[in-house]
Scaffold this motif. Structure first.
Motif, short mmCIF file in Angstrom:
data_model
loop_
_atom_site.label_atom_id
_atom_site.label_comp_id
_atom_site.label_asym_id
_atom_site.label_seq_id
_atom_site.Cartn_x
_atom_site.Cartn_y
_atom_site.Cartn_z
N ALA A 149 2.44 11.94 -1.03
CA ALA A 149 1.64 12.13 0.19
C ALA A 149 1.53 10.83 0.98
O ALA A 149 1.51 10.84 2.22
N SER A 150 1.48 9.71 0.29
CA SER A 150 1.38 8.42 0.99
C SER A 150 2.64 8.08 1.78
O SER A 150 2.59 7.25 2.68
N ASP A 151 3.76 8.71 1.44
CA ASP A 151 5.01 8.44 2.17
C ASP A 151 4.96 8.98 3.59
O ASP A 151 5.81 8.61 4.41
N ARG A 152 4.00 9.85 3.89
CA ARG A 152 3.88 10.41 5.24
C ARG A 152 3.19 9.47 6.21
O ARG A 152 3.30 9.64 7.42
N VAL A 153 2.48 8.48 5.70
CA VAL A 153 1.58 7.68 6.55
C VAL A 153 2.35 6.81 7.53
O VAL A 153 2.17 6.90 8.75
N TRP A 186 0.82 -1.21 0.00
CA TRP A 186 0.00 0.00 0.00
C TRP A 186 0.86 1.26 0.00
O TRP A 186 0.43 2.30 -0.49
N PHE A 187 2.04 1.19 0.57
CA PHE A 187 2.90 2.35 0.71
C PHE A 187 4.31 1.99 0.26
O PHE A 187 4.66 0.81 0.12
N ASN A 188 5.11 3.02 0.03
CA ASN A 188 6.52 2.82 -0.29
C ASN A 188 7.29 2.48 0.99
O ASN A 188 6.92 2.88 2.09
#
Length: 320
Positions: A184-188, A175-177
């Motif tokens: 923006a998904s790298d912040r999760v 789901w994420f890197n």
């Protein structure tokens, strides 16, 4: 508005911070100078005259007290300029040639602040909600379950939570890197790693304060007047029960930002925490001192903001 006494207290705290930061900078300077090795130990083997030229360029060939005077700005630097801490100048970096320390930090501080802000929001949303839910019906499943998870969160440090989140959400579910700070998904995942750790402390603190508040006279009076239980508990009770949490948020917010060293390293985030670690490894004294001063100043400012919020919510502090 803040009372005159509260304003004087905050001004006094601000003035007391100046000598504290000066002592911190002095200790950091002498500790970095006392550390074994030099900033050029990781360079390829160079001729002695080139190393001597480097040391002369940065003033490292001078006695310790002369270097300290140049650091403060009371002694001229090798180029004849008076630049130093007392002039608001932290000097140049020995790792990144041609860059001033304040220029390097200006590029990294926004990233660490952004990560700290997201983590604080997650910690407050999860921690306060879990604490309020646990105190609503003590010694039941709604109490034992969130408090057990909170104890688990306290026992698991960030360098364990981070790889576990990467293993499941990034590698298994994809789901994420795994790392980076581009999308923006790298912040999760980094924000969750930091936020969950402090959410556990906030949950237990909120539960304890809410249990104390629910037995006070004004709470029973409101219930006797026919006010709904959830309104009494969630509005009147939470207003006073949240005060210990707010006093904890000052150092917690600073801890979220300054404690991002491990998280920024795990997720390869180009923030100030990772910068700080690399500067210490490379013996970049001025960069280390600049980072230490920033974190110390941030802690003072956040604690003062927490006191102001407390005074705004607690009439006893405003009119003391």
């Amino acid at each position: 508005m803040l009372s005159l006494r509260m304003t004087k207290l905050l001004l006094r705290r601000l003035l007391e911070t100046i000598p504290v930061l000066f002592i911190l900078a002095t200790m950091a300077f002498f500790m970095m100078r006392a550390a074994p090795g030099t900033p050029f130990d990781k360079e390829k083997e160079v001729a002695p005259h080139i190393r001597e030229a480097w040391e002369k360029q940065y003033g490292l060939d001078q006695p310790m007290l002369v270097q300290y005077g140049q650091f403060l700005g009371v002694s001229p630097r090798p180029n004849g300029e008076y630049r130093g801490l007392l002039h608001g100048d932290l000097g140049v970096s020995t790792t990144y040639t041609g860059w001033d320390v304040d220029e390097l930090m200006a590029q990294k501080i926004p990233i660490s602040l952004e990560l700290g802000f997201y983590s604080l929001v997650i910690a407050m949303l999860i921690g306060v909600s879990a604490g309020v839910l646990a105190a609503w019906r003590p010694h039941t499943l709604t109490d034992h379950l969130p408090m057990s998870l909170a104890m688990l969160g306290i026992c698991l440090p960030t360098f364990v939570i981070g790889p576990l989140l990467i293993l499941y959400f990034a590698l298994d579910l994809q789901w994420f890197n795994v790392s980076g700070w581009t999308f923006a998904s790298d912040r999760v995942l980094p924000s969750l790693t930091l936020g969950l750790f402090y959410a556990a402390y906030l949950a237990r603190l909120t539960r304890g304060s809410m249990l104390e508040v629910r037995n006070m006279d004004y709470m029973r009076t409101a219930l006797a007047k026919g006010v709904s239980g959830w309104r009494v508990y969630g509005v009147h009770g939470l207003r006073n029960g949240i005060l210990p949490v707010i006093s904890f948020l000052g150092p917690a917010a600073a801890g979220l930002i300054s404690g991002s060293f491990v998280v920024e390293t795990i997720f390869r985030i180009p923030g100030l925490g990772r910068f700080f670690v690399e500067a210490a490894i490379n013996r970049d004294a001025m960069l280390v001192i600049g980072c230490a001063l920033f974190y110390a100043t941030l802690l003072v400012v956040l604690n003062m903001l927490a006191e102001i919020v407390q005074a705004a919510m607690n009439p006893k502090l405003r009119f003391a």
